[in-house]
Design a protein around this motif. Structure first.
Motif, PDB file in Angstrom:
ATOM      1  N   ALA A 248      -9.186   6.911  -3.543  1.00  0.00           N
ATOM      2  CA  ALA A 248      -7.867   7.243  -3.027  1.00  0.00           C
ATOM      3  C   ALA A 248      -7.447   6.192  -2.009  1.00  0.00           C
ATOM      4  CB  ALA A 248      -7.876   8.627  -2.393  1.00  0.00           C
ATOM      5  N   PHE A 249      -6.189   5.829  -2.035  1.00  0.00           N
ATOM      6  CA  PHE A 249      -5.619   4.867  -1.104  1.00  0.00           C
ATOM      7  C   PHE A 249      -4.694   5.639  -0.158  1.00  0.00           C
ATOM      8  CE2 PHE A 249      -6.842   0.854  -3.156  1.00  0.00           C
ATOM      9  CZ  PHE A 249      -7.234   1.317  -4.403  1.00  0.00           C
ATOM     10  N   PHE A 250      -4.949   5.490   1.129  1.00  0.00           N
ATOM     11  CA  PHE A 250      -4.222   6.271   2.121  1.00  0.00           C
ATOM     12  C   PHE A 250      -3.137   5.463   2.814  1.00  0.00           C
ATOM     13  CE2 PHE A 250      -6.350  10.365   2.689  1.00  0.00           C
ATOM     14  CZ  PHE A 250      -7.468  10.182   1.896  1.00  0.00           C
ATOM     15  N   GLY A 251      -2.062   6.169   3.185  1.00  0.00           N
ATOM     16  CA  GLY A 251      -1.071   5.598   4.065  1.00  0.00           C
ATOM     17  C   GLY A 251      -1.522   5.719   5.508  1.00  0.00           C
ATOM     18  N   GLN A 252      -0.684   5.226   6.428  1.00  0.00           N
ATOM     19  CA  GLN A 252      -1.035   5.228   7.855  1.00  0.00           C
ATOM     20  C   GLN A 252      -0.890   6.602   8.489  1.00  0.00           C
ATOM     21  OE1 GLN A 252      -2.443   2.826   9.256  1.00  0.00           O
ATOM     22  NE2 GLN A 252      -1.844   0.952   8.238  1.00  0.00           N
ATOM     23  N   GLY A 253      -0.151   7.476   7.790  1.00  0.00           N
ATOM     24  CA  GLY A 253       0.002   8.831   8.318  1.00  0.00           C
ATOM     25  C   GLY A 253       1.228   9.002   9.196  1.00  0.00           C
TER      26      GLY A 253
ATOM     27  N   GLY B  14       0.825  -1.194   0.000  1.00  0.00           N
ATOM     28  CA  GLY B  14       0.000   0.000   0.000  1.00  0.00           C
ATOM     29  C   GLY B  14       0.857   1.241   0.000  1.00  0.00           C
ATOM     30  N   VAL B  15       0.244   2.362   0.331  1.00  0.00           N
ATOM     31  CA  VAL B  15       0.969   3.622   0.438  1.00  0.00           C
ATOM     32  C   VAL B  15       1.804   3.577   1.716  1.00  0.00           C
ATOM     33  CG1 VAL B  15       0.755   6.117   0.680  1.00  0.00           C
ATOM     34  CG2 VAL B  15      -0.832   4.848  -0.818  1.00  0.00           C
ATOM     35  N   VAL B  16       3.084   3.856   1.583  1.00  0.00           N
ATOM     36  CA  VAL B  16       4.001   3.772   2.723  1.00  0.00           C
ATOM     37  C   VAL B  16       4.445   5.169   3.116  1.00  0.00           C
ATOM     38  CG1 VAL B  16       6.197   2.861   3.564  1.00  0.00           C
ATOM     39  CG2 VAL B  16       4.804   1.502   1.978  1.00  0.00           C
ATOM     40  N   GLN B  17       4.302   5.462   4.389  1.00  0.00           N
ATOM     41  CA  GLN B  17       4.739   6.755   4.918  1.00  0.00           C
ATOM     42  C   GLN B  17       5.749   6.538   6.041  1.00  0.00           C
ATOM     43  OE1 GLN B  17       0.368   8.616   5.115  1.00  0.00           O
ATOM     44  NE2 GLN B  17       1.980  10.151   5.499  1.00  0.00           N
TER      45      GLN B  17
END
Lengths: 112, 114
Positions: free
Chosen positions: B103-108, B3-6
């Protein structure tokens, strides 16, 4: 500025009951999306309804859209403790996920 | 599929210090967003990229915030200098090009400025 506004801000129900959340938006949209956010986590997409659709289902979720009233509702049937989360509507005024504008959310608590 | 990595997940800094956040979107996603989420509020868009071009940065406080997506893939968001009011969760999201996409979100990244 936030275009979407959810109602109620908080909702507490018993497990097994249905939960209904409402969303109002201000300008014309291409589609409206609902997202869920568990505490301390990122947002997860639940369902997207296009401006030319009036109702959409996905599992225990049912979304309606009334473009004449600029409003949408999210119904979760047979709620479970795992449904406890914040739910956000996001109005998409452009193509794709462009211009996603989120509301303040409804915090849903499912009592076991 | 990743997924999106933050990163980082959490950051505590003193006011007036600089801070940077990093985001790696889902492979193949042309659109990348940075949102800021204050406690009890919904996400507010800071900047949106289409590939390497910032197509909407109208809500980005440009006096202290900057962002880049040089190769159209990963992105960094910087604050310099940070203020107490910048404490929030910074969310990165990505989406594929096209209409009616999610939209696909990262964990923040949760930023605390002290």
């Amino acid at each position: 500025s936030q275009q979407g506004e959810e109602d109620p801000q908080a909702l507490s129900i018993q497990e097994g009951e249905n939960a209904t959340m409402n969303c109002s938006y201000k300008t014309s949209i291409n589609n409206l999306q609902w997202y869920r956010q568990n505490s301390g986590r990122g947002l997860v997409h639940l369902i997207l309804i296009r401006s030319n659709e009036r109702e959409k289902h996905s599992g225990r979720l049912r979304v309606t859209l009334d473009t004449s009233k600029k409003s949408s509702s999210l119904l979760i049937t047979a709620s479970r403790a795992a449904d406890t989360a914040s739910y956000f509507c996001a109005a998409n005024s452009g193509g794709g996920a462009d211009g996603l504008t989120f509301g303040k959310g409804t915090h849903l608590i499912i009592q076991p | 599929e990743a997924g999106v990595v933050q990163s980082p997940r959490y950051k505590i800094i003193e006011k007036k210090q600089p801070v940077a956040f990093w985001c790696n979107p889902i492979s193949g996603h042309n659109t990348l967003y940075w949102y800021r989420q204050n406690l009890g509020q919904g996400p507010e868009l800071l900047i949106r990229y289409e590939n390497e071009e910032a197509v909407d940065d109208s809500q980005l406080p440009k006096d202290r915030f900057s962002a880049e997506r040089l190769k159209g893939v990963d992105s960094t968001l910087k604050i310099q200098p940070a203020e107490l009011g910048d404490s929030a969760v910074y969310l990165c999201a990505s989406s594929p090009y096209g209409s009616n996409t999610e939209a696909f979100f990262g964990q923040g990244t949760r930023l605390t400025v002290v």
